[in-house]
Design a protein around this motif. Structure first.
Motif, short mmCIF file in Angstrom:
data_model
loop_
_atom_site.label_atom_id
_atom_site.label_comp_id
_atom_site.label_asym_id
_atom_site.label_seq_id
_atom_site.Cartn_x
_atom_site.Cartn_y
_atom_site.Cartn_z
N ASP A 396 7.08 -6.05 5.90
CA ASP A 396 5.67 -6.41 5.74
C ASP A 396 5.45 -7.34 4.55
N GLY A 397 6.50 -8.11 4.23
CA GLY A 397 6.39 -9.00 3.06
C GLY A 397 7.04 -10.34 3.29
N PRO A 398 7.26 -11.10 2.21
CA PRO A 398 7.76 -12.47 2.32
C PRO A 398 9.26 -12.55 2.62
N VAL A 399 9.67 -13.75 2.96
CA VAL A 399 11.09 -14.03 3.20
C VAL A 399 11.84 -13.93 1.88
N LEU A 400 12.96 -13.23 1.90
CA LEU A 400 13.77 -13.01 0.69
C LEU A 400 15.07 -13.79 0.70
N GLY A 401 15.52 -14.20 1.89
CA GLY A 401 16.78 -14.93 1.95
C GLY A 401 16.97 -15.59 3.30
N GLN A 417 14.49 -23.37 1.20
CA GLN A 417 14.14 -23.19 -0.20
C GLN A 417 12.63 -23.11 -0.38
N LEU A 418 11.91 -23.96 0.32
CA LEU A 418 10.45 -23.93 0.24
C LEU A 418 9.91 -22.60 0.78
N ILE A 419 10.48 -22.15 1.89
CA ILE A 419 10.05 -20.86 2.47
C ILE A 419 10.23 -19.73 1.46
N TYR A 420 11.41 -19.69 0.82
CA TYR A 420 11.69 -18.62 -0.14
C TYR A 420 10.81 -18.75 -1.39
N ASN A 421 10.80 -19.94 -1.98
CA ASN A 421 10.14 -20.11 -3.27
C ASN A 421 8.62 -20.02 -3.18
N TRP A 422 8.06 -20.31 -2.01
CA TRP A 422 6.62 -20.16 -1.83
C TRP A 422 6.25 -18.79 -1.26
N GLU A 423 7.25 -17.91 -1.21
CA GLU A 423 7.03 -16.52 -0.77
C GLU A 423 6.30 -16.46 0.56
N PRO A 426 7.13 -14.41 7.33
CA PRO A 426 7.68 -14.91 8.59
C PRO A 426 6.60 -15.41 9.55
N SER A 427 5.46 -14.73 9.58
CA SER A 427 4.37 -15.15 10.48
C SER A 427 3.81 -16.51 10.10
N GLU A 428 3.85 -16.85 8.81
CA GLU A 428 3.36 -18.16 8.37
C GLU A 428 4.32 -19.27 8.77
N VAL A 429 5.62 -19.00 8.64
CA VAL A 429 6.62 -20.00 9.05
C VAL A 429 6.60 -20.15 10.57
#
Length: 459
Positions: A396-401, A417-423, A426-429
């Motif tokens: 229920d949280g952001p992508v970690l790796g 990198q953008l996916i990870y660093n902008w927290e 998965p639903s947003e990506v």
């Protein structure tokens, strides 16, 4: 070039990735800079690491394409590997980049000092008797190839990556001692050139710092390519023979080859440079720093392979820029080393950003994960590559790796990198539209699956 000494806002010892990045950024911020280098501007990455090895890897890719051309309906043949021609190509790339960097540094008004510098006080570096005073000092002396106790490099049969880059022939057989990034990349090159290759790694997997599933995919691909490996078995001894080398593993098994490449990592260049005398704290040769890359002594900072962070050129760039902005009072954001992208440029490539499943478990983070097989990706099938994209997210949280294996997947790491660093969640990506057919779709597919709406995914 300056040999007369002087006083500067920033004196930098070492002109590799971290050193020259700091020099350029400090100059942009109006600081006077002296950049000291005993060898060549650009350091290990430009001359002995990142750039020349990737040139060799590309030459190997061309050889593989010629060898496998009939797979694509193209009639071609591989006549052989002309190492003189390969080196000419490699050196042309390196030489062009070196000239460009030299011109860039000069255009910024940076004072370039040739010679071996030594820290002779908390605010000065001495080079060939000339003293360069600095309101701030940056140590960026880099690293060198390591070996193991009792294993002496002779530069002929037992070599480091330095000699490997200059080898005037394709060896018939090679043992690569060390299954990390350097060892795996050279193994990939030599196999593409036609050599018989055996990797010996003391830990249970190749590229052992990567996600275990990525390591296993690489091992499977290497096995298919005919690259042999001995995993989880330390080296015990080595001897030279008339025909090459004989390496004995713990347990008594022996492996013989024409050459032995020792690729067991790189150690800091710090001995005899006055660091300890200045009161700088050292551990295993590494300079110890705080979150601002400060040594705790005077206004002395350190970056790159000299400190115990990731030994990657782009980390050096980031650290050098950070120090320049810090001393200029810009209060830059501290570097998140988990968020640094990592790529092993073998065939296939291994790329990652963020943390592994194991690290998440160690940190007590509950995760949800999905692995998307490149067999379902159209562009990957066009390229005839196999592998996968694995995405790890907090429950229920952001992508970690994000962890990937496959031809050219290193080109996907920036989006990851953008996916990870902008927290990102998965639903947003999953809402993003990836162009078809591209390998980047594999990232989208993995996130769509984690978001509960898989598309090209088999049950």
């Amino acid at each position: 070039m300056s040999e007369s000494g002087g006083t500067f806002d920033l004196v930098i010892l070492g002109a590799g990735s971290g050193g020259y990045a700091a020099a350029i950024r400090a100059s942009e911020l109006g600081k006077s800079v002296a950049l000291i280098e005993k060898d060549k501007l650009g350091g290990t990455c430009l001359h002995y690491g990142c750039i020349p090895t990737k040139a060799l890897l590309h030459a190997g890719e061309v050889a593989d394409n010629a060898r496998e051309s009939e797979t694509f309906g193209v009639q071609a043949s591989l006549q052989g590997i002309d190492m003189q021609g390969v080196h000419k190509y490699k050196d042309k790339v390196v030489g062009g980049l070196h000239r460009g960097l030299t011109g860039l540094l000069k255009s910024h008004g940076i004072t370039i000092v040739e010679g071996e510098g030594r820290l002779t006080g908390t605010d000065e570096v001495t080079v060939n008797g000339a003293v360069y005073k600095g309101a701030n000092i940056l140590l960026a002396t880099g690293s060198k190839s390591r070996t193991l106790p009792g294993l002496e490099l002779d530069g002929e049969k037992i070599i480091s990556s330095y000699e490997a880059l200059r080898l005037d022939r394709v060896p018939e057989s090679v043992i690569v001692l060390g299954g990390g990034v350097i060892g795996v990349e050279f193994a990939s090159v030599w196999r593409s050139f036609g050599a018989e290759v055996t990797i010996v790694e003391a830990l249970p997997h190749l590229v052992p710092v990567e996600e275990e599933s990525s390591s296993k995919l690489l091992e499977r691909a290497f096995r298919k390519r005919g690259i042999k490996y001995e995993l989880g078995t330390p080296y015990e001894s080595v001897k030279t023979t008339d025909s090459g080398v004989s390496l004995t593993l713990k347990g008594g098994k022996t492996v013989e080859a024409e050459l032995l490449l020792v690729a067991v990592g790189r150690g800091p260049v710090s001995e005899g440079l006055g660091f300890e005398e200045a009161g700088i704290r050292m551990e295993r040769g590494f300079v110890q720093v705080d979150e601002n890359l400060h040594t705790g002594v005077g206004n002395i900072y350190a970056v790159g392979d000299l400190i115990p962070t990731l030994q990657l050129a782009h980390v050096g760039f980031a650290e050098g820029i950070f120090v320049a902005e810090h001393i200029a009072g810009l209060n830059p954001v501290n570097i998140d080393y988990d968020g640094v992208p990592r790529v092993t440029y073998s065939e296939p490539e291994v790329a990652s950003v963020g943390i592994t499943s194991k690290i998440a478990a160690e940190r007590g983070i509950e995760t949800t994960e999905f692995v998307y097989n490149l067999g379902g990706n159209g562009k990957s099938q066009i390229l005839q590559t196999q592998g996968a994209v694995k995405v790890i997210a907090a429950k229920d949280g952001p992508v970690l790796g994000v962890h990937m294996v496959g031809s050219r997947v290193g080109e996907l790491i920036t989006e990851s990198q953008l996916i990870y660093n902008w927290e990102a969640l998965p639903s947003e990506v999953a809402q993003l539209i990836h162009p078809h057919p591209t390998q980047s779709e594999a990232l989208g597919e993995a996130h769509m699956a984690l978001a509960g709406k898989p598309l090209h995914v088999h049950d």
